[in-house]
Design a protein around this motif. Structure first.
Motif, PDB file in Angstrom:
ATOM      1  N   PRO A 287      -8.566  -5.966 -19.891  1.00 21.98           N
ATOM      2  CA  PRO A 287      -8.980  -6.038 -18.490  1.00 21.98           C
ATOM      3  C   PRO A 287      -8.151  -7.053 -17.698  1.00 21.98           C
ATOM      4  N   ARG A 288      -7.885  -6.713 -16.437  1.00 19.49           N
ATOM      5  CA  ARG A 288      -7.102  -7.616 -15.585  1.00 19.49           C
ATOM      6  C   ARG A 288      -7.983  -8.749 -15.032  1.00 19.49           C
ATOM      7  N   SER A 289      -9.279  -8.433 -14.862  1.00 14.90           N
ATOM      8  CA  SER A 289     -10.190  -9.476 -14.364  1.00 14.90           C
ATOM      9  C   SER A 289     -11.536  -9.330 -15.068  1.00 14.90           C
ATOM     10  N   LEU A 290     -12.326 -10.394 -15.056  1.00 19.21           N
ATOM     11  CA  LEU A 290     -13.604 -10.400 -15.775  1.00 19.21           C
ATOM     12  C   LEU A 290     -14.765 -10.640 -14.817  1.00 19.21           C
ATOM     13  N   SER A 291     -15.921 -10.056 -15.131  1.00 11.21           N
ATOM     14  CA  SER A 291     -17.114 -10.252 -14.298  1.00 11.21           C
ATOM     15  C   SER A 291     -17.845 -11.537 -14.658  1.00 11.21           C
ATOM     16  N   HIS A 292     -17.749 -11.933 -15.947  1.00 13.97           N
ATOM     17  CA  HIS A 292     -18.555 -13.063 -16.411  1.00 13.97           C
ATOM     18  C   HIS A 292     -17.726 -14.329 -16.588  1.00 13.97           C
ATOM     19  N   ARG A 293     -18.145 -15.378 -15.898  1.00 15.71           N
ATOM     20  CA  ARG A 293     -17.400 -16.637 -15.994  1.00 15.71           C
ATOM     21  C   ARG A 293     -17.702 -17.400 -17.279  1.00 15.71           C
ATOM     22  N   GLU A 294     -18.753 -16.946 -18.006  1.00 11.60           N
ATOM     23  CA  GLU A 294     -19.103 -17.600 -19.280  1.00 11.60           C
ATOM     24  C   GLU A 294     -18.017 -17.414 -20.332  1.00 11.60           C
ATOM     25  N   ILE A 295     -17.099 -16.455 -20.094  1.00 14.21           N
ATOM     26  CA  ILE A 295     -16.066 -16.171 -21.093  1.00 14.21           C
ATOM     27  C   ILE A 295     -14.970 -17.237 -21.026  1.00 14.21           C
ATOM     28  N   GLU A 296     -14.759 -17.915 -22.171  1.00 15.67           N
ATOM     29  CA  GLU A 296     -13.700 -18.919 -22.226  1.00 15.67           C
ATOM     30  C   GLU A 296     -12.390 -18.250 -22.626  1.00 15.67           C
ATOM     31  N   ILE A 297     -12.488 -17.361 -23.643  1.00 16.38           N
ATOM     32  CA  ILE A 297     -11.320 -16.561 -23.995  1.00 16.38           C
ATOM     33  C   ILE A 297     -11.798 -15.168 -24.416  1.00 16.38           C
ATOM     34  N   GLY A 298     -11.253 -14.155 -23.767  1.00 20.06           N
ATOM     35  CA  GLY A 298     -11.598 -12.770 -24.113  1.00 20.06           C
ATOM     36  C   GLY A 298     -10.535 -12.207 -25.027  1.00 20.06           C
ATOM     37  N   ILE A 299      -9.899 -11.109 -24.611  1.00 20.55           N
ATOM     38  CA  ILE A 299      -8.821 -10.520 -25.415  1.00 20.55           C
ATOM     39  C   ILE A 299      -7.624 -11.467 -25.413  1.00 20.55           C
ATOM     40  N   GLY A 300      -7.009 -11.679 -26.590  1.00 24.34           N
ATOM     41  CA  GLY A 300      -5.788 -12.473 -26.616  1.00 24.34           C
ATOM     42  C   GLY A 300      -5.754 -13.577 -27.643  1.00 24.34           C
ATOM     43  N   ASP A 301      -6.860 -13.794 -28.369  1.00 24.48           N
ATOM     44  CA  ASP A 301      -6.807 -14.792 -29.447  1.00 24.48           C
ATOM     45  C   ASP A 301      -7.400 -14.151 -30.705  1.00 24.48           C
ATOM     46  N   ASP A 302      -7.715 -14.936 -31.719  1.00 25.53           N
ATOM     47  CA  ASP A 302      -8.251 -14.354 -32.954  1.00 25.53           C
ATOM     48  C   ASP A 302      -9.675 -13.847 -32.779  1.00 25.53           C
ATOM     49  N   ALA A 303     -10.370 -14.420 -31.840  1.00 28.54           N
ATOM     50  CA  ALA A 303     -11.734 -13.991 -31.544  1.00 28.54           C
ATOM     51  C   ALA A 303     -12.061 -14.407 -30.110  1.00 28.54           C
ATOM     52  N   ALA A 304     -13.117 -13.826 -29.577  1.00 28.64           N
ATOM     53  CA  ALA A 304     -13.530 -14.183 -28.217  1.00 28.64           C
ATOM     54  C   ALA A 304     -14.433 -15.411 -28.255  1.00 28.64           C
ATOM     55  N   VAL A 305     -14.427 -16.177 -27.175  1.00 20.95           N
ATOM     56  CA  VAL A 305     -15.314 -17.342 -27.054  1.00 20.95           C
ATOM     57  C   VAL A 305     -16.010 -17.266 -25.701  1.00 20.95           C
ATOM     58  N   TYR A 306     -17.352 -17.374 -25.721  1.00 23.11           N
ATOM     59  CA  TYR A 306     -18.077 -17.426 -24.453  1.00 23.11           C
ATOM     60  C   TYR A 306     -19.249 -18.376 -24.595  1.00 23.11           C
TER      61      TYR A 306
END
Ligand SMILES: Nc1ncnc2c1ncn2[C@@H]1O[C@H](COP(=O)(O)OP(=O)(O)O)[C@@H](O)[C@H]1O
Ligand SMILES: Cc1ncc(C[n+]2csc(CCOP(=O)(O)OP(=O)(O)O)c2C)c(N)n1
Ligand SMILES: [Mg+2]
Ligand SMILES: [Mg+2]
Ligand SMILES: [Mg+2]
Length: 327
Positions: free
Chosen positions: A12-31
């Motif tokens: 996704p180019r943009s996210l709806s939830h600001r709770e997400i620290e890291i989405g796609i792009g690392d070993d796992a997501a963090v929120y």
């Protein structure tokens, strides 16, 4: 097809939830989970040949349903969906454009609920296509609608038309029991594009002690699960179960479809009888259909009974079972 290029395109180019620290792009997501809420997590897999036929469903249909059935499980807990992860096993012959079409449709559905794609997995397979979706949702602390909440005296309800998805599947598999194109489209849509009952689930979560299940394996199976988890028995009535007005005229299997067909993705549940009227009113004013189909009865046993005419028939926990296709 290049795996990394594909991931770059579906991210996704943009996210709806600001709770997400890291989405796609690392070993796992963090929120960061929200205070005062509990997280709900579910996962369901769809396999070509078992849950859909690639010969009869478009990639868009497959993507839509894989996400919708998981949103439905969050709705069945009384929660709302927030994040999702998608794992796909792609047969070597598949075109990249098919995978993109699947993701496009998931993105469209996710947008309706402001859900964000936060991860997944991409592998190749020498077998059939498999798609697994995980959805993470939230519910206010202590408000989840558990299967174990039913008590004797409660009203048993469902949120909409049953049996139409199974009718759609039968059409899909080549049983042309009607030539009415409007009906064919209606039943097919019920099968391929079920609408998860998120609004209904959220209303349920605001009442005390609602038991809920979404109908994936069939009404009989889901009510038996509530009966078992709550250790109660349930009575339901044939003439109270909502179905399409034409269904019973079209096929001798209609009653099997209603009770055991599954994939309706409506909610089946129970609510205390003194709250029923207010609940039904609220649902109706929010445009959510809800029908009383029976009641929970006092019993030491967990049984479901189906009243048809003068008969009271034990409704067995049969329906869709992956290792025991008894229908
Ligand atoms: N292979 C598995 N490993 C661990 N838990 C599972 C597995 N399959 C199902 N479950 C769990 O069993 C319960 C019932 O699963 P299921 O019948 O698939 O529910 P639903 O119909 O709502 O998708 C759920 O809590 C689910 O997470
Ligand atoms: C080709 C095809 N054959 C049969 C079905 C019917 N069917 C497959 S799985 C299923 C039950 C629901 O799927 P399941 O994996 O059990 O979901 P869950 O109960 O875990 O939500 C049904 C009714 C179908 N959708 N497509
Ligand atoms: Mg499941
Ligand atoms: Mg479920
Ligand atoms: Mg199942």
């Amino acid at each position: 097809m290049d795996e990394f290029e594909l991931i770059r395109r579906i991210a996704p180019r943009s996210l709806s939830h600001r709770e997400i620290e890291i989405g796609i792009g690392d070993d796992a997501a963090v929120y960061n989970p929200k205070k005062g809420y509990q997280e709900i997590v579910c996962v369901d897999t769809m396999v070509d040949g078992v849950h859909f036929l690639s010969s009869h469903s478009t990639p868009a249909d497959i993507g839509y349903k894989a996400l919708a059935v998981n949103i439905s499980d969050i709705a069945a807990m009384g929660g709302y969906p927030k994040f999702y992860l998608v794992s796909i096993a792609v047969p070597s012959g598949r075109r990249e454009s098919d995978i993109e079409a699947m993701y496009e449709e998931m993105t469209k559905l996710a947008k309706l609920y402001q859900m964000d794609l936060i991860g997944g997995d991409t592998v190749s397979t020498r077998g059939q296509m498999v798609i697994t979706v995980t959805v993470i949702g939230e519910v206010e602390k202590g408000r989840a609608c558990l299967r174990s909440h039913a008590r004797p005296g409660d009203v048993v309800f469902v949120t909409g038309e049953l049996g139409s998805s199974a009718a759609g599947l039968s059409l899909l598999l080549g049983d042309r029991f009607t030539n009415d194109e409007g009906l064919v489209q209606h039943f097919m849509k019920r099968h391929k594009r079920p609408e998860p009952r998120v609004k209904a689930g959220l209303i349920c979560s605001r009442y005390q002690r609602v038991a809920l299940n979404d109908i994936s394996d069939g009404l009989a199976s889901e009510l038996n699960e509530i009966a078992e988890a709550s250790r109660v028995s349930i009575d339901i009535y044939q003439d109270s179960i909502p179905t399409h007005s034409e269904l019973h005229k079209l096929h001798s299997d209609w009653e099997e479809w209603v009770l055991f067909g599954g994939e309706d993705f409506e909610l089946a549940g129970t609510i205390s009888s003194d709250q029923w009227e207010r609940f039904a009113q609220e649902c109706s004013s929010c445009g959510v259909p809800v029908y009383k189909i029976g009641q929970v009865v006092q019993s030491g046993e967990a049984k479901v009974f189906y009243h048809s005419g003068q008969d009271r028939i034990l409704l067995e926990k049969k329906g869709y079972n992956h290792f025991k296709q008894d229908r």
